[in-house]
Design an enzyme around this catalytic site. Structure first.
Site, PDB file in Angstrom:
ATOM      1  N   PRO A   9       0.937  -1.194   0.231  1.00  0.00           N
ATOM      2  CA  PRO A   9       0.197   0.171   0.149  1.00  0.00           C
ATOM      3  C   PRO A   9       0.461   0.927  -0.145  1.00  0.00           C
ATOM      4  O   PRO A   9       1.769   1.770   0.455  1.00  0.00           O
ATOM      5  CB  PRO A   9      -1.048  -0.392   1.448  1.00  0.00           C
ATOM      6  CG  PRO A   9      -0.204  -1.268   2.317  1.00  0.00           C
ATOM      7  CD  PRO A   9       0.158  -1.989   1.198  1.00  0.00           C
ATOM      8  N   ASN A  10      -0.080   2.317  -0.444  1.00  0.00           N
ATOM      9  CA  ASN A  10       1.163   3.573  -1.333  1.00  0.00           C
ATOM     10  C   ASN A  10       1.614   3.934  -1.791  1.00  0.00           C
ATOM     11  O   ASN A  10       2.239   5.108  -1.270  1.00  0.00           O
ATOM     12  CB  ASN A  10       0.782   4.060   0.564  1.00  0.00           C
ATOM     13  CG  ASN A  10       0.246   4.539   1.376  1.00  0.00           C
ATOM     14  OD1 ASN A  10      -0.607   4.847   0.862  1.00  0.00           O
ATOM     15  ND2 ASN A  10      -0.488   3.439   1.875  1.00  0.00           N
ATOM     16  N   ARG A  17       5.081  10.432  -2.558  1.00  0.00           N
ATOM     17  CA  ARG A  17       4.440  10.489  -1.186  1.00  0.00           C
ATOM     18  C   ARG A  17       5.587  11.224  -0.507  1.00  0.00           C
ATOM     19  O   ARG A  17       6.609  10.411  -0.552  1.00  0.00           O
ATOM     20  CB  ARG A  17       3.687   9.018  -0.957  1.00  0.00           C
ATOM     21  CG  ARG A  17       4.005   8.220   0.317  1.00  0.00           C
ATOM     22  CD  ARG A  17       4.222   7.170  -0.126  1.00  0.00           C
ATOM     23  NE  ARG A  17       3.985   6.924   1.872  1.00  0.00           N
ATOM     24  CZ  ARG A  17       4.263   5.177   2.069  1.00  0.00           C
ATOM     25  NH1 ARG A  17       4.367   4.827   1.367  1.00  0.00           N
ATOM     26  NH2 ARG A  17       4.060   5.087   3.096  1.00  0.00           N
ATOM     27  N   TYR A  22      11.083   9.278   1.488  1.00  0.00           N
ATOM     28  CA  TYR A  22      11.120   8.164   0.382  1.00  0.00           C
ATOM     29  C   TYR A  22      11.748   8.834  -0.803  1.00  0.00           C
ATOM     30  O   TYR A  22      11.689   7.716  -1.579  1.00  0.00           O
ATOM     31  CB  TYR A  22       9.280   7.377   0.073  1.00  0.00           C
ATOM     32  CG  TYR A  22       8.726   7.048   1.253  1.00  0.00           C
ATOM     33  CD1 TYR A  22       8.628   5.659   1.854  1.00  0.00           C
ATOM     34  CD2 TYR A  22       7.772   6.729   1.570  1.00  0.00           C
ATOM     35  CE1 TYR A  22       8.957   5.076   3.356  1.00  0.00           C
ATOM     36  CE2 TYR A  22       7.144   6.964   2.725  1.00  0.00           C
ATOM     37  CZ  TYR A  22       7.774   5.986   3.425  1.00  0.00           C
ATOM     38  OH  TYR A  22       7.027   4.906   4.830  1.00  0.00           O
ATOM     39  N   ASN A  71       8.170  -5.657  -0.411  1.00  0.00           N
ATOM     40  CA  ASN A  71       7.805  -4.762  -0.008  1.00  0.00           C
ATOM     41  C   ASN A  71       6.637  -4.053   0.526  1.00  0.00           C
ATOM     42  O   ASN A  71       5.607  -3.843  -0.346  1.00  0.00           O
ATOM     43  CB  ASN A  71       8.350  -2.904  -0.568  1.00  0.00           C
ATOM     44  CG  ASN A  71       8.337  -1.883   0.516  1.00  0.00           C
ATOM     45  OD1 ASN A  71       7.766  -1.958   1.778  1.00  0.00           O
ATOM     46  ND2 ASN A  71       8.927  -0.732   0.362  1.00  0.00           N
ATOM     47  N   ALA A  74       2.662  -0.908   5.024  1.00  0.00           N
ATOM     48  CA  ALA A  74       2.410  -0.979   6.615  1.00  0.00           C
ATOM     49  C   ALA A  74       1.983  -2.339   6.875  1.00  0.00           C
ATOM     50  O   ALA A  74       1.677  -2.484   7.845  1.00  0.00           O
ATOM     51  CB  ALA A  74       1.233   0.266   6.220  1.00  0.00           C
ATOM     52  N   GLU A  95      12.453  -9.559   2.449  1.00  0.00           N
ATOM     53  CA  GLU A  95      11.209  -7.929   3.157  1.00  0.00           C
ATOM     54  C   GLU A  95      12.300  -7.164   2.450  1.00  0.00           C
ATOM     55  O   GLU A  95      13.540  -7.014   2.850  1.00  0.00           O
ATOM     56  CB  GLU A  95      11.667  -8.008   4.540  1.00  0.00           C
ATOM     57  CG  GLU A  95      10.715  -6.601   5.417  1.00  0.00           C
ATOM     58  CD  GLU A  95      10.790  -7.706   6.477  1.00  0.00           C
ATOM     59  OE1 GLU A  95      11.291  -8.029   7.395  1.00  0.00           O
ATOM     60  OE2 GLU A  95       9.501  -6.427   7.184  1.00  0.00           O
ATOM     61  N   HIS A  97      12.747  -2.401   2.867  1.00  0.00           N
ATOM     62  CA  HIS A  97      11.960  -0.945   3.637  1.00  0.00           C
ATOM     63  C   HIS A  97      13.103  -0.358   2.922  1.00  0.00           C
ATOM     64  O   HIS A  97      13.977  -0.327   3.125  1.00  0.00           O
ATOM     65  CB  HIS A  97      11.561  -1.028   4.854  1.00  0.00           C
ATOM     66  CG  HIS A  97      10.684  -1.652   5.239  1.00  0.00           C
ATOM     67  ND1 HIS A  97       9.813  -1.692   4.845  1.00  0.00           N
ATOM     68  CD2 HIS A  97      11.119  -2.753   5.821  1.00  0.00           C
ATOM     69  CE1 HIS A  97       8.664  -3.519   5.681  1.00  0.00           C
ATOM     70  NE2 HIS A  97       9.635  -3.711   5.801  1.00  0.00           N
ATOM     71  N   ARG A 104      12.164   4.686  12.964  1.00  0.00           N
ATOM     72  CA  ARG A 104      10.682   5.164  12.783  1.00  0.00           C
ATOM     73  C   ARG A 104      10.190   5.574  14.102  1.00  0.00           C
ATOM     74  O   ARG A 104      10.568   4.963  15.185  1.00  0.00           O
ATOM     75  CB  ARG A 104      10.773   5.831  11.568  1.00  0.00           C
ATOM     76  CG  ARG A 104      11.214   6.050  10.473  1.00  0.00           C
ATOM     77  CD  ARG A 104      10.796   5.520   8.787  1.00  0.00           C
ATOM     78  NE  ARG A 104       9.502   6.397   9.079  1.00  0.00           N
ATOM     79  CZ  ARG A 104       8.687   6.162   8.070  1.00  0.00           C
ATOM     80  NH1 ARG A 104       8.520   5.340   7.524  1.00  0.00           N
ATOM     81  NH2 ARG A 104       7.261   7.243   7.765  1.00  0.00           N
TER      82      ARG A 104
HETATM   83  C1  DQA Z   1       7.953   1.566   4.307  1.00  0.00           C
HETATM   84  C2  DQA Z   1       8.025   1.081   5.797  1.00  0.00           C
HETATM   85  C3  DQA Z   1       6.936   1.246   6.471  1.00  0.00           C
HETATM   86  O1  DQA Z   1       6.468   1.533   7.808  1.00  0.00           O
HETATM   87  C4  DQA Z   1       5.772   2.063   5.773  1.00  0.00           C
HETATM   88  O2  DQA Z   1       4.364   1.877   5.968  1.00  0.00           O
HETATM   89  C5  DQA Z   1       5.406   2.042   4.257  1.00  0.00           C
HETATM   90  C6  DQA Z   1       7.010   2.198   3.625  1.00  0.00           C
HETATM   91  C7  DQA Z   1       9.521   1.710   3.776  1.00  0.00           C
HETATM   92  O3  DQA Z   1       9.986   1.055   2.136  1.00  0.00           O
HETATM   93  O4  DQA Z   1      10.546   2.721   4.189  1.00  0.00           O
HETATM   94  O5  DQA Z   1       4.683   2.521   3.150  1.00  0.00           O
HETATM   95  O6  DQA Z   1       7.098   0.021   4.222  1.00  0.00           O
END
Ligand code: DQA
Length: 141
Positions: A9-10, A17, A22, A71, A74, A95, A97, A104
Site C-alpha cells: 500500500p501507498n 509521497r 521516500y 515491500n 504498512a 523483505e 523497506h 522511525r
Molecule cells: C515502508 C515502511 C513502512 O513502515 C511504511 O508503512 C511504508 C513504507 C518503507 O519502505 O520504508 O509504506 O515499507
C-alpha cells in the site's frame, strides 16, 4: 533468474509521497534502472493497496519464480495473513523497506513478516531493492 518485486500500500505514490522519507524517484523509473542493471534476469513487478491482492499474487508466483522481493508497506506491521502466505509458498521472500523502519515510530519496528522471510534489507532508500536483488542473484549479473 525470475524475480518478482511486490509493493504494498501507498508505494504506487513513490516520488510524490513523503519525499523527505521516500525520495523523489517514481518506482517505475527505478524499475527501468534495475532492469537495465540486470539484463540477464527477468524482473516482474506487482503493486497493490489491498492485502488480499498481495496474498493472491504471492500464491500465484510463489511456486514458479526464483525469488520474491517484498515491500509490504504498512502491512508489514499488521499482517499475519501476509506472513502466513510467505510461509505457504516455495519461493524465498526478501523483505525490503526504503526507510530505516528501526529509526522511525516504535510501531514500525515490529515486522510480522520478517520471521517468515529469507532476510531483510532496510534503510537504503530505493537501493534497498537492488541490495535485495544482489542477495538473491549473487554475483551472477
Ligand atoms: C515502508 C515502511 C513502512 O513502515 C511504511 O508503512 C511504508 C513504507 C518503507 O519502505 O520504508 O509504506 O515499507
Amino acid at each position: 533468474m525470475n524475480i518478482l518485486i511486490v509493493n504494498g500500500p501507498n508505494l504506487n505514490l513513490l516520488g510524490k509521497r513523503q519525499t523527505d522519507v521516500y525520495g523523489t524517484c517514481s518506482f517505475e523509473n527505478y524499475l527501468d534502472e534495475l532492469r537495465r542493471r540486470y539484463p540477464r534476469h527477468q524482473i516482474d513487478y506487482f503493486q497493490s493497496n489491498c492485502e488480499g491482492a498481495i496474498i493472491d499474487r504471492l500464491h500465484q508466483a510463489g511456486f514458479s519464480v526464483d525469488a520474491i522481493v517484498l515491500n509490504a508497506g504498512a502491512y508489514t506491521h499488521t499482517s499475519i495473513a501476509i506472513a502466513d502466505a510467505i510461509r505457504s509458498i516455495e519461493a524465498p521472500v526478501v523483505e525490503v523497506h526504503i526507510s530505516n523502519v528501526h529509526a522511525r515510530e516504535d510501531y514500525r519496528r515490529v515486522s510480522y513478516i520478517a520471521e517468515a522471510c529469507r532476510g531483510s534489507v532496510v534503510g537504503f532508500g530505493l537501493d534497498s531493492y537492488r541490495v535485495a536483488i544482489e542477495a538473491v542473484v549473487g554475483v551472477n549479473k
